[in-house]
Design a protein around this motif. Sequence first.
Motif, PDB file in Angstrom:
ATOM      1  N   GLY A  52      17.098 -32.603 -50.901  1.00  0.00           N
ATOM      2  CA  GLY A  52      15.762 -33.187 -50.734  1.00  0.00           C
ATOM      3  C   GLY A  52      15.061 -32.704 -49.480  1.00  0.00           C
ATOM      4  N   ALA A  61      11.507 -32.612 -50.016  1.00  0.00           N
ATOM      5  CA  ALA A  61      10.925 -33.760 -50.723  1.00  0.00           C
ATOM      6  C   ALA A  61       9.512 -34.022 -50.219  1.00  0.00           C
ATOM      7  CB  ALA A  61      11.798 -34.988 -50.522  1.00  0.00           C
ATOM      8  N   ASN A  62       9.326 -33.913 -48.920  1.00  0.00           N
ATOM      9  CA  ASN A  62       7.997 -34.132 -48.351  1.00  0.00           C
ATOM     10  C   ASN A  62       7.436 -32.846 -47.760  1.00  0.00           C
ATOM     11  OD1 ASN A  62       8.198 -36.859 -48.876  1.00  0.00           O
ATOM     12  ND2 ASN A  62       9.077 -37.318 -46.868  1.00  0.00           N
ATOM     13  N   SER A 110      12.546 -30.940 -44.172  1.00  0.00           N
ATOM     14  CA  SER A 110      13.555 -31.435 -43.237  1.00  0.00           C
ATOM     15  C   SER A 110      14.447 -30.296 -42.798  1.00  0.00           C
ATOM     16  CB  SER A 110      14.427 -32.506 -43.892  1.00  0.00           C
ATOM     17  OG  SER A 110      13.613 -33.476 -44.482  1.00  0.00           O
TER      18      SER A 110
HETATM   19  C1  NAG Z   1       9.543 -38.609 -47.380  1.00  0.00           C
HETATM   20  O1  NAG Z   1       8.499 -39.498 -47.033  1.00  0.00           O
HETATM   21  C2  NAG Z   1       8.787 -40.840 -47.369  1.00  0.00           C
HETATM   22  C3  NAG Z   1       7.558 -41.672 -47.072  1.00  0.00           C
HETATM   23  O2  NAG Z   1       6.926 -41.240 -45.918  1.00  0.00           O
HETATM   24  C4  NAG Z   1       9.994 -41.312 -46.552  1.00  0.00           C
HETATM   25  O3  NAG Z   1      10.305 -42.620 -46.882  1.00  0.00           O
HETATM   26  C5  NAG Z   1      11.172 -40.393 -46.881  1.00  0.00           C
HETATM   27  O4  NAG Z   1      12.270 -40.727 -46.061  1.00  0.00           O
HETATM   28  C6  NAG Z   1      10.824 -38.936 -46.637  1.00  0.00           C
HETATM   29  N1  NAG Z   1      11.916 -38.116 -47.106  1.00  0.00           N
HETATM   30  C7  NAG Z   1      12.418 -37.130 -46.388  1.00  0.00           C
HETATM   31  C8  NAG Z   1      13.519 -36.362 -47.000  1.00  0.00           C
HETATM   32  O5  NAG Z   1      11.993 -36.841 -45.268  1.00  0.00           O
END
Ligand code: NAG
Length: 404
Positions: A182, A185-186, A225
Amino acid sequence: MCGSEGPRRGWGRCAPSPMLLLSLLASAAPLGLLGEETRQVSLEVIPPGLDAPQNLLHIRAVGTNSTLHYVWSSVGPPAVLLVATDTPHSTLSVNWSLLLSPEPDGGLVVLPKDSIQFSSALVFTRLFEFDGANTSEGAKPPGEPYPPYSLAKFSWNNITDSLEPATLSATFRGRPTDDPTGAFANGSLAFRVQAFSGSGRPDQPPRLLHSADTCQLEVALVGASPRGNRSLFGLEVATLGQGPDCPLMQEQHSIDDEYAPAVFQVNQLLWGSLPSGFVQWRPVAFSQRQRGRESALPCQASPLHPSLAYLPQSPIVRAFFESHNNFCAFNLTFGASTGPGYWDAHYLSWSTLLGVGTPPLDTLSPLVLGIMAVALGAPGLMLLAGGVFLLLGHRQCSEYQRIN
Ligand SMILES: *[C@@H]1O[C@H](CO)[C@@H](O)[C@H](O)[C@H]1NC(C)=O
Ligand SMILES: *[C@@H]1O[C@H](CO)[C@@H](O)[C@H](O)[C@H]1NC(C)=O
Ligand SMILES: *[C@@H]1O[C@H](CO)[C@@H](O)[C@H](O)[C@H]1NC(C)=O
Ligand SMILES: *[C@@H]1O[C@H](CO)[C@@H](O)[C@H](O)[C@H]1NC(C)=O
Ligand SMILES: *[C@@H]1O[C@H](CO)[C@@H](O)[C@H](O)[C@H]1NC(C)=O
Ligand SMILES: *[C@@H]1O[C@H](CO)[C@@H](O)[C@H](O)[C@H]1NC(C)=O
Ligand SMILES: *[C@@H]1O[C@H](CO)[C@@H](O)[C@H](O)[C@H]1NC(C)=O
Protein backbone atom coordinates in the motif's frame (compact mmCIF):
# COMPACT_ATOMS: atom_id res chain seq x y z
CA MET A 1 1.60 52.11 -13.89
CA CYS A 2 5.01 52.57 -12.43
CA GLY A 3 5.93 48.91 -11.89
CA SER A 4 8.89 47.08 -13.25
CA GLU A 5 8.35 44.13 -15.54
CA GLY A 6 11.65 42.62 -14.45
CA PRO A 7 11.93 39.03 -13.30
CA ARG A 8 12.50 40.05 -9.70
CA ARG A 9 9.45 41.21 -7.86
CA GLY A 10 9.76 43.62 -5.00
CA TRP A 11 12.08 46.07 -6.64
CA GLY A 12 11.43 49.65 -5.68
CA ARG A 13 8.72 51.14 -7.77
CA CYS A 14 10.94 53.81 -9.19
CA ALA A 15 14.26 51.95 -9.09
CA PRO A 16 15.94 51.18 -12.41
CA SER A 17 14.36 48.04 -13.74
CA PRO A 18 16.76 45.18 -14.53
CA MET A 19 15.00 44.83 -17.87
CA LEU A 20 16.04 48.34 -18.72
CA LEU A 21 19.65 47.50 -18.03
CA LEU A 22 19.26 44.38 -20.11
CA SER A 23 17.92 46.24 -23.08
CA LEU A 24 20.80 48.63 -22.85
CA LEU A 25 23.27 45.79 -22.65
CA ALA A 26 21.57 43.59 -25.21
CA SER A 27 23.91 44.49 -28.00
CA ALA A 28 26.87 43.45 -25.86
CA ALA A 29 25.37 40.18 -24.59
CA PRO A 30 24.85 37.26 -26.99
CA LEU A 31 21.15 36.56 -26.71
CA GLY A 32 20.57 33.03 -27.93
CA LEU A 33 16.85 33.46 -28.33
CA LEU A 34 16.59 36.57 -30.42
CA GLY A 35 14.52 35.93 -33.52
CA GLU A 36 13.09 32.69 -32.13
CA GLU A 37 10.26 31.25 -34.18
CA THR A 38 6.89 30.36 -32.78
CA ARG A 39 4.87 27.24 -33.40
CA GLN A 40 1.23 26.28 -33.64
CA VAL A 41 0.90 23.64 -30.96
CA SER A 42 -1.91 21.12 -30.65
CA LEU A 43 -2.43 18.31 -28.16
CA GLU A 44 -4.41 15.32 -29.26
CA VAL A 45 -5.27 12.15 -27.40
CA ILE A 46 -5.33 9.27 -29.85
CA PRO A 47 -8.09 6.91 -28.71
CA PRO A 48 -7.30 3.20 -28.92
CA GLY A 49 -10.55 2.41 -30.70
CA LEU A 50 -10.43 -0.81 -28.72
CA ASP A 51 -11.52 -1.31 -25.16
CA ALA A 52 -7.98 -0.95 -23.89
CA PRO A 53 -7.24 1.71 -21.29
CA GLN A 54 -4.23 3.00 -23.18
CA ASN A 55 -2.89 6.51 -23.35
CA LEU A 56 -1.28 8.03 -26.41
CA LEU A 57 -0.81 11.79 -26.46
CA HIS A 58 0.32 13.43 -29.67
CA ILE A 59 1.79 16.90 -29.35
CA ARG A 60 2.17 18.46 -32.78
CA ALA A 61 4.13 21.71 -33.01
CA VAL A 62 3.97 23.24 -36.48
CA GLY A 63 6.35 25.95 -37.62
CA THR A 64 6.77 27.60 -41.01
CA ASN A 65 9.02 24.91 -42.47
CA SER A 66 8.93 22.14 -39.93
CA THR A 67 6.81 20.07 -37.59
CA LEU A 68 7.82 18.52 -34.29
CA HIS A 69 5.94 15.47 -33.10
CA TYR A 70 6.13 14.44 -29.47
CA VAL A 71 4.32 11.19 -28.81
CA TRP A 72 3.93 10.50 -25.09
CA SER A 73 2.56 7.18 -24.00
CA SER A 74 1.98 4.96 -21.03
CA VAL A 75 1.66 1.85 -23.16
CA GLY A 76 4.44 -0.09 -21.45
CA PRO A 77 6.81 2.10 -19.44
CA PRO A 78 6.20 5.84 -19.83
CA ALA A 79 7.97 6.96 -22.97
CA VAL A 80 8.20 9.75 -25.48
CA LEU A 81 9.10 9.74 -29.15
CA LEU A 82 10.55 12.90 -30.56
CA VAL A 83 10.30 13.25 -34.33
CA ALA A 84 11.29 16.38 -36.25
CA THR A 85 10.30 16.81 -39.89
CA ASP A 86 11.13 19.49 -42.43
CA THR A 87 7.57 20.11 -43.54
CA PRO A 88 4.61 21.79 -41.84
CA HIS A 89 2.36 19.00 -43.16
CA SER A 90 3.75 15.80 -41.62
CA THR A 91 1.30 13.58 -39.78
CA LEU A 92 1.29 10.76 -37.26
CA SER A 93 -0.44 7.53 -38.09
CA VAL A 94 -1.17 4.84 -35.50
CA ASN A 95 -2.36 1.31 -36.07
CA TRP A 96 -3.53 0.31 -32.59
CA SER A 97 -4.02 -3.35 -33.25
CA LEU A 98 -0.46 -3.55 -34.50
CA LEU A 99 0.88 -1.32 -31.69
CA LEU A 100 -0.66 -3.50 -28.98
CA SER A 101 0.39 -6.75 -30.63
CA PRO A 102 3.52 -8.68 -29.58
CA GLU A 103 5.22 -7.47 -32.79
CA PRO A 104 4.39 -3.77 -32.84
CA ASP A 105 6.90 -2.87 -35.59
CA GLY A 106 5.40 -0.31 -37.93
CA GLY A 107 2.39 0.37 -35.69
CA LEU A 108 3.32 4.02 -35.40
CA VAL A 109 4.66 6.09 -38.30
CA VAL A 110 5.24 9.71 -39.17
CA LEU A 111 4.46 10.50 -42.80
CA PRO A 112 5.97 11.35 -45.20
CA LYS A 113 8.89 9.27 -44.00
CA ASP A 114 11.45 11.16 -46.05
CA SER A 115 10.60 14.41 -44.24
CA ILE A 116 12.03 13.07 -40.97
CA GLN A 117 15.18 14.94 -40.01
CA PHE A 118 15.64 13.61 -36.52
CA SER A 119 14.01 11.04 -34.29
CA SER A 120 14.76 9.54 -30.93
CA ALA A 121 13.05 8.45 -27.75
CA LEU A 122 13.23 8.48 -23.98
CA VAL A 123 11.86 5.65 -21.87
CA PHE A 124 11.41 5.92 -18.10
CA THR A 125 11.97 2.39 -16.98
CA ARG A 126 12.29 2.16 -13.20
CA LEU A 127 11.85 4.13 -10.01
CA PHE A 128 14.52 3.34 -7.45
CA GLU A 129 14.44 3.80 -3.72
CA PHE A 130 17.58 3.71 -1.61
CA ASP A 131 18.15 3.60 2.11
CA GLY A 132 20.04 6.84 2.51
CA ALA A 133 20.35 6.46 6.28
CA ASN A 134 23.35 4.14 6.28
CA THR A 135 25.54 5.88 3.73
CA SER A 136 27.67 7.47 6.45
CA GLU A 137 28.72 4.01 7.67
CA GLY A 138 30.69 2.87 4.68
CA ALA A 139 27.93 2.07 2.21
CA LYS A 140 28.28 3.88 -1.07
CA PRO A 141 25.83 6.71 -1.75
CA PRO A 142 22.95 6.80 -2.46
CA GLY A 143 22.75 3.74 -0.18
CA GLU A 144 21.39 0.23 -0.34
CA PRO A 145 18.64 -0.11 -2.95
CA TYR A 146 15.21 -1.41 -2.04
CA PRO A 147 13.52 -3.49 -4.76
CA PRO A 148 12.82 -1.07 -7.63
CA TYR A 149 9.40 -0.15 -8.96
CA SER A 150 9.08 -1.13 -12.62
CA LEU A 151 7.19 1.66 -14.36
CA ALA A 152 6.01 -0.82 -17.00
CA LYS A 153 3.91 -2.34 -14.21
CA PHE A 154 2.12 0.87 -13.27
CA SER A 155 -1.43 1.71 -14.14
CA TRP A 156 -2.11 5.22 -15.35
CA ASN A 157 -4.95 7.69 -15.29
CA ASN A 158 -6.98 8.51 -18.37
CA ILE A 159 -4.85 11.24 -19.98
CA THR A 160 -7.95 12.85 -21.52
CA ASP A 161 -9.10 13.98 -18.09
CA SER A 162 -5.83 15.76 -17.40
CA LEU A 163 -5.54 17.74 -20.62
CA GLU A 164 -5.12 21.45 -20.06
CA PRO A 165 -5.38 23.06 -23.49
CA ALA A 166 -4.79 26.53 -22.01
CA THR A 167 -1.32 25.59 -20.78
CA LEU A 168 -0.68 23.00 -23.53
CA SER A 169 -0.11 20.39 -20.85
CA ALA A 170 -1.27 16.99 -19.71
CA THR A 171 -0.39 14.69 -16.83
CA PHE A 172 0.20 10.96 -16.73
CA ARG A 173 -0.43 9.88 -13.14
CA GLY A 174 0.32 6.32 -12.17
CA ARG A 175 0.74 3.86 -9.32
CA PRO A 176 1.91 0.28 -9.21
CA THR A 177 -0.71 -2.14 -10.49
CA ASP A 178 0.37 -4.48 -7.73
CA ASP A 179 1.01 -2.64 -4.48
CA PRO A 180 0.97 -5.21 -1.66
CA THR A 181 2.32 -2.84 1.02
CA GLY A 182 0.00 0.00 0.00
CA ALA A 183 2.97 2.33 -0.44
CA PHE A 184 1.09 4.16 -3.19
CA ALA A 185 -2.32 4.02 -1.48
CA ASN A 186 -2.22 7.79 -1.14
CA GLY A 187 0.53 8.46 -3.59
CA SER A 188 1.38 8.65 -7.25
CA LEU A 189 4.13 9.23 -9.70
CA ALA A 190 3.21 11.91 -12.21
CA PHE A 191 4.69 12.90 -15.54
CA ARG A 192 3.43 16.33 -16.48
CA VAL A 193 4.26 17.26 -20.04
CA GLN A 194 3.96 20.73 -21.44
CA ALA A 195 4.56 22.17 -24.89
CA PHE A 196 5.22 25.79 -25.77
CA SER A 197 4.26 27.94 -28.70
CA GLY A 198 7.08 30.40 -28.05
CA SER A 199 10.00 31.04 -25.78
CA GLY A 200 9.81 31.90 -22.12
CA ARG A 201 10.48 30.74 -18.62
CA PRO A 202 8.04 29.26 -16.04
CA ASP A 203 7.42 31.02 -12.73
CA GLN A 204 8.51 28.05 -10.65
CA PRO A 205 12.15 27.01 -10.18
CA PRO A 206 14.21 25.63 -11.83
CA ARG A 207 12.75 28.06 -14.40
CA LEU A 208 14.30 26.37 -17.41
CA LEU A 209 14.39 28.62 -20.42
CA HIS A 210 12.21 27.05 -23.11
CA SER A 211 11.58 27.70 -26.78
CA ALA A 212 8.93 26.63 -29.26
CA ASP A 213 11.26 23.76 -30.16
CA THR A 214 11.06 22.21 -26.71
CA CYS A 215 8.70 20.32 -24.51
CA GLN A 216 8.97 20.24 -20.72
CA LEU A 217 8.60 17.21 -18.53
CA GLU A 218 8.07 17.48 -14.81
CA VAL A 219 8.31 14.24 -12.86
CA ALA A 220 6.73 14.34 -9.40
CA LEU A 221 6.56 11.65 -6.75
CA VAL A 222 3.85 12.69 -4.31
CA GLY A 223 2.45 11.03 -1.20
CA ALA A 224 3.95 7.57 -1.62
CA SER A 225 5.08 5.97 1.65
CA PRO A 226 8.85 5.56 1.69
CA ARG A 227 10.31 2.26 2.86
CA GLY A 228 12.88 3.90 5.10
CA ASN A 229 13.17 7.02 7.22
CA ARG A 230 15.74 8.50 4.90
CA SER A 231 14.77 7.16 1.49
CA LEU A 232 16.41 8.63 -1.56
CA PHE A 233 14.81 8.13 -4.94
CA GLY A 234 16.18 7.59 -8.39
CA LEU A 235 14.88 7.27 -11.91
CA GLU A 236 16.27 5.11 -14.69
CA VAL A 237 16.06 6.60 -18.16
CA ALA A 238 16.74 4.76 -21.40
CA THR A 239 17.26 6.34 -24.76
CA LEU A 240 18.23 5.41 -28.27
CA GLY A 241 21.71 6.03 -29.53
CA GLN A 242 22.25 7.53 -32.97
CA GLY A 243 24.47 5.06 -34.73
CA PRO A 244 26.58 2.78 -32.56
CA ASP A 245 27.37 5.33 -29.84
CA CYS A 246 25.43 6.54 -26.86
CA PRO A 247 24.33 10.16 -26.82
CA LEU A 248 26.76 12.57 -25.27
CA MET A 249 26.24 13.66 -21.66
CA GLN A 250 27.49 17.18 -21.05
CA GLU A 251 27.77 19.55 -18.12
CA GLN A 252 27.73 23.25 -18.73
CA HIS A 253 28.72 25.72 -16.08
CA SER A 254 27.28 29.11 -15.56
CA ILE A 255 28.09 31.87 -13.12
CA ASP A 256 24.44 32.79 -12.96
CA ASP A 257 22.05 31.25 -10.47
CA GLU A 258 19.30 33.80 -10.51
CA TYR A 259 16.67 31.47 -11.95
CA ALA A 260 17.68 28.34 -10.02
CA PRO A 261 19.14 29.37 -6.68
CA ALA A 262 22.63 28.03 -5.99
CA VAL A 263 22.67 25.88 -9.14
CA PHE A 264 25.52 26.82 -11.40
CA GLN A 265 25.23 23.98 -13.85
CA VAL A 266 23.12 22.72 -16.72
CA ASN A 267 23.22 19.06 -17.76
CA GLN A 268 22.61 18.09 -21.34
CA LEU A 269 22.22 14.95 -23.27
CA LEU A 270 22.95 15.49 -26.97
CA TRP A 271 22.05 12.92 -29.60
CA GLY A 272 24.49 14.09 -32.20
CA SER A 273 26.43 17.03 -33.44
CA LEU A 274 24.32 20.15 -33.27
CA PRO A 275 21.67 20.77 -34.23
CA SER A 276 20.06 17.46 -33.38
CA GLY A 277 17.97 16.56 -30.37
CA PHE A 278 18.69 17.26 -26.74
CA VAL A 279 17.54 16.76 -23.19
CA GLN A 280 18.46 19.53 -20.81
CA TRP A 281 18.02 19.92 -17.07
CA ARG A 282 19.40 21.70 -14.06
CA PRO A 283 20.87 19.24 -11.53
CA VAL A 284 18.30 20.13 -8.92
CA ALA A 285 15.08 18.61 -7.62
CA PHE A 286 12.68 19.93 -4.99
CA SER A 287 11.26 18.41 -1.83
CA GLN A 288 8.38 20.85 -1.39
CA ARG A 289 5.73 22.29 -3.66
CA GLN A 290 7.09 25.64 -2.55
CA ARG A 291 10.31 25.48 -4.52
CA GLY A 292 13.29 27.44 -3.37
CA ARG A 293 16.73 27.20 -1.87
CA GLU A 294 15.39 25.48 1.28
CA SER A 295 13.78 22.65 -0.63
CA ALA A 296 16.44 22.17 -3.32
CA LEU A 297 18.07 18.74 -3.59
CA PRO A 298 21.05 17.81 -5.71
CA CYS A 299 20.31 15.62 -8.72
CA GLN A 300 23.09 13.32 -9.88
CA ALA A 301 23.23 11.75 -13.30
CA SER A 302 25.24 8.59 -13.86
CA PRO A 303 27.19 8.15 -17.09
CA LEU A 304 25.31 6.75 -20.06
CA HIS A 305 25.95 3.10 -20.83
CA PRO A 306 24.80 0.82 -23.61
CA SER A 307 21.92 -0.87 -21.90
CA LEU A 308 21.54 -4.47 -21.04
CA ALA A 309 18.70 -6.72 -21.96
CA TYR A 310 16.74 -6.22 -18.74
CA LEU A 311 15.16 -2.96 -19.82
CA PRO A 312 11.43 -3.31 -20.36
CA GLN A 313 10.44 -2.82 -24.00
CA SER A 314 8.46 0.20 -24.96
CA PRO A 315 5.85 -0.73 -27.59
CA ILE A 316 5.79 2.79 -29.06
CA VAL A 317 9.57 2.85 -29.45
CA ARG A 318 9.53 -0.57 -31.02
CA ALA A 319 6.59 0.41 -33.25
CA PHE A 320 8.37 3.47 -34.56
CA PHE A 321 12.00 2.34 -34.69
CA GLU A 322 11.28 -1.30 -35.52
CA SER A 323 14.47 -3.32 -35.17
CA HIS A 324 16.59 -0.38 -34.02
CA ASN A 325 17.79 -1.48 -30.63
CA ASN A 326 20.95 0.21 -29.45
CA PHE A 327 19.55 1.49 -26.19
CA CYS A 328 21.61 3.44 -23.71
CA ALA A 329 20.57 4.12 -20.14
CA PHE A 330 21.46 6.27 -17.20
CA ASN A 331 20.28 6.85 -13.66
CA LEU A 332 19.23 10.03 -11.99
CA THR A 333 19.37 10.12 -8.21
CA PHE A 334 17.75 12.84 -6.18
CA GLY A 335 18.94 14.16 -2.85
CA ALA A 336 21.58 13.24 -0.30
CA SER A 337 21.31 11.70 3.13
CA THR A 338 21.68 15.11 4.71
CA GLY A 339 19.79 18.25 3.85
CA PRO A 340 16.21 18.37 2.64
CA GLY A 341 14.68 15.20 1.27
CA TYR A 342 11.58 13.30 0.28
CA TRP A 343 10.99 12.65 3.97
CA ASP A 344 10.18 16.35 4.57
CA ALA A 345 6.83 16.38 2.80
CA HIS A 346 6.63 13.13 0.82
CA TYR A 347 7.20 15.22 -2.25
CA LEU A 348 9.85 15.21 -4.94
CA SER A 349 9.86 16.95 -8.27
CA TRP A 350 12.33 17.26 -11.10
CA SER A 351 12.04 19.05 -14.42
CA THR A 352 13.67 18.66 -17.78
CA LEU A 353 13.37 19.92 -21.33
CA LEU A 354 13.34 17.84 -24.46
CA GLY A 355 13.73 19.36 -27.88
CA VAL A 356 15.49 19.71 -31.18
CA GLY A 357 17.99 22.23 -32.44
CA THR A 358 20.39 24.14 -30.29
CA PRO A 359 19.53 23.81 -26.58
CA PRO A 360 18.27 27.07 -25.07
CA LEU A 361 21.19 28.82 -23.48
CA ASP A 362 20.87 30.98 -20.42
CA THR A 363 22.63 34.20 -21.00
CA LEU A 364 23.57 36.26 -18.00
CA SER A 365 20.42 37.37 -16.27
CA PRO A 366 19.47 41.04 -16.11
CA LEU A 367 20.31 41.08 -12.41
CA VAL A 368 23.79 39.68 -12.94
CA LEU A 369 24.39 41.99 -15.88
CA GLY A 370 23.38 44.90 -13.67
CA ILE A 371 25.75 43.79 -10.93
CA MET A 372 28.53 43.34 -13.45
CA ALA A 373 27.94 46.75 -14.89
CA VAL A 374 28.30 48.18 -11.41
CA ALA A 375 31.26 46.02 -10.47
CA LEU A 376 33.12 46.73 -13.67
CA GLY A 377 32.39 50.38 -13.14
CA ALA A 378 31.15 51.05 -16.61
CA PRO A 379 30.38 54.64 -15.78
CA GLY A 380 29.27 55.71 -19.23
CA LEU A 381 26.83 52.83 -19.37
CA MET A 382 25.40 53.59 -15.98
CA LEU A 383 25.14 57.22 -16.85
CA LEU A 384 23.27 56.31 -19.98
CA ALA A 385 21.05 53.88 -18.08
CA GLY A 386 20.41 56.52 -15.47
CA GLY A 387 19.56 59.11 -18.08
CA VAL A 388 17.10 56.90 -19.89
CA PHE A 389 15.68 55.75 -16.60
CA LEU A 390 15.11 59.30 -15.41
CA LEU A 391 13.23 60.02 -18.59
CA LEU A 392 11.12 56.86 -18.44
CA GLY A 393 10.85 56.74 -14.69
CA HIS A 394 9.72 60.30 -14.40
CA ARG A 395 7.06 59.85 -17.01
CA GLN A 396 5.84 56.61 -15.48
CA CYS A 397 5.82 57.96 -11.96
CA SER A 398 3.84 61.01 -12.92
CA GLU A 399 1.26 58.74 -14.56
CA TYR A 400 1.21 56.74 -11.38
CA GLN A 401 0.53 59.83 -9.32
CA ARG A 402 -2.17 60.96 -11.67
CA ILE A 403 -4.07 57.69 -11.20
CA ASN A 404 -4.12 58.20 -7.46
C1 NAG B 1 -3.87 7.28 3.38
O1 NAG B 1 -4.64 8.38 3.82
C2 NAG B 1 -5.61 8.01 4.78
C3 NAG B 1 -6.45 9.23 5.08
O2 NAG B 1 -5.69 10.38 5.10
C4 NAG B 1 -4.90 7.50 6.04
O3 NAG B 1 -5.83 7.12 6.99
C5 NAG B 1 -4.04 6.30 5.64
O4 NAG B 1 -3.28 5.87 6.75
C6 NAG B 1 -3.08 6.66 4.52
N1 NAG B 1 -2.41 5.45 4.09
C7 NAG B 1 -1.10 5.40 3.91
C8 NAG B 1 -0.56 4.11 3.45
O5 NAG B 1 -0.37 6.37 4.10
C1 NAG C 1 -10.97 8.65 -21.19
O1 NAG C 1 -11.89 9.67 -20.94
C2 NAG C 1 -12.59 10.09 -22.10
C3 NAG C 1 -13.44 11.28 -21.72
O2 NAG C 1 -13.50 11.48 -20.36
C4 NAG C 1 -13.42 8.94 -22.63
O3 NAG C 1 -14.09 9.35 -23.80
C5 NAG C 1 -12.48 7.79 -22.96
O4 NAG C 1 -13.22 6.67 -23.37
C6 NAG C 1 -11.65 7.43 -21.77
N1 NAG C 1 -10.66 6.45 -22.18
C7 NAG C 1 -10.48 5.31 -21.57
C8 NAG C 1 -9.45 4.41 -22.14
O5 NAG C 1 -11.12 5.01 -20.58
C1 NAG D 1 11.65 28.44 -44.60
O1 NAG D 1 11.49 28.37 -45.98
C2 NAG D 1 11.66 29.60 -46.65
C3 NAG D 1 11.34 29.43 -48.09
O2 NAG D 1 11.79 28.19 -48.55
C4 NAG D 1 13.09 30.08 -46.43
O3 NAG D 1 13.28 31.32 -47.02
C5 NAG D 1 13.35 30.21 -44.93
O4 NAG D 1 14.70 30.55 -44.69
C6 NAG D 1 13.04 28.92 -44.22
N1 NAG D 1 13.12 29.15 -42.79
C7 NAG D 1 13.77 28.33 -41.99
C8 NAG D 1 13.72 28.72 -40.56
O5 NAG D 1 14.33 27.35 -42.38
C1 NAG E 1 -3.18 -2.51 -38.92
O1 NAG E 1 -2.28 -3.57 -38.97
C2 NAG E 1 -2.88 -4.83 -39.20
C3 NAG E 1 -1.83 -5.90 -39.05
O2 NAG E 1 -0.73 -5.60 -39.84
C4 NAG E 1 -3.51 -4.81 -40.57
O3 NAG E 1 -4.15 -6.06 -40.82
C5 NAG E 1 -4.54 -3.71 -40.64
O4 NAG E 1 -5.07 -3.60 -41.94
C6 NAG E 1 -3.91 -2.39 -40.25
N1 NAG E 1 -4.95 -1.40 -40.13
C7 NAG E 1 -4.90 -0.26 -40.80
C8 NAG E 1 -6.05 0.67 -40.57
O5 NAG E 1 -3.99 0.02 -41.54
C1 NAG F 1 22.13 0.11 8.69
O1 NAG F 1 23.30 -0.08 9.45
C2 NAG F 1 23.05 -0.77 10.64
C3 NAG F 1 24.39 -0.83 11.40
O2 NAG F 1 25.45 -1.01 10.54
C4 NAG F 1 22.52 -2.18 10.33
O3 NAG F 1 22.26 -2.87 11.54
C5 NAG F 1 21.25 -2.03 9.56
O4 NAG F 1 20.75 -3.28 9.15
C6 NAG F 1 21.49 -1.19 8.32
N1 NAG F 1 20.21 -0.97 7.67
C7 NAG F 1 19.99 -1.34 6.44
C8 NAG F 1 18.65 -1.08 5.92
O5 NAG F 1 20.86 -1.88 5.73
C1 NAG G 1 12.46 5.32 11.61
O1 NAG G 1 12.49 6.17 12.75
C2 NAG G 1 11.73 5.70 13.82
C3 NAG G 1 11.69 6.75 14.90
O2 NAG G 1 12.85 7.54 14.87
C4 NAG G 1 12.35 4.37 14.31
O3 NAG G 1 11.58 3.88 15.39
C5 NAG G 1 12.32 3.39 13.17
O4 NAG G 1 12.96 2.19 13.55
C6 NAG G 1 13.03 3.95 11.97
N1 NAG G 1 12.81 3.04 10.84
C7 NAG G 1 13.79 2.65 10.04
C8 NAG G 1 13.43 1.70 8.94
O5 NAG G 1 14.96 3.00 10.19
C1 NAG H 1 20.57 2.33 -11.82
O1 NAG H 1 20.74 2.03 -10.45
C2 NAG H 1 20.28 0.74 -10.09
C3 NAG H 1 20.37 0.61 -8.59
O2 NAG H 1 21.60 1.05 -8.10
C4 NAG H 1 21.10 -0.29 -10.82
O3 NAG H 1 20.64 -1.58 -10.49
C5 NAG H 1 20.95 -0.07 -12.32
O4 NAG H 1 21.77 -0.98 -13.04
C6 NAG H 1 21.34 1.32 -12.68
N1 NAG H 1 21.04 1.54 -14.07
C7 NAG H 1 21.89 2.16 -14.90
C8 NAG H 1 21.43 2.32 -16.30
O5 NAG H 1 22.98 2.58 -14.53
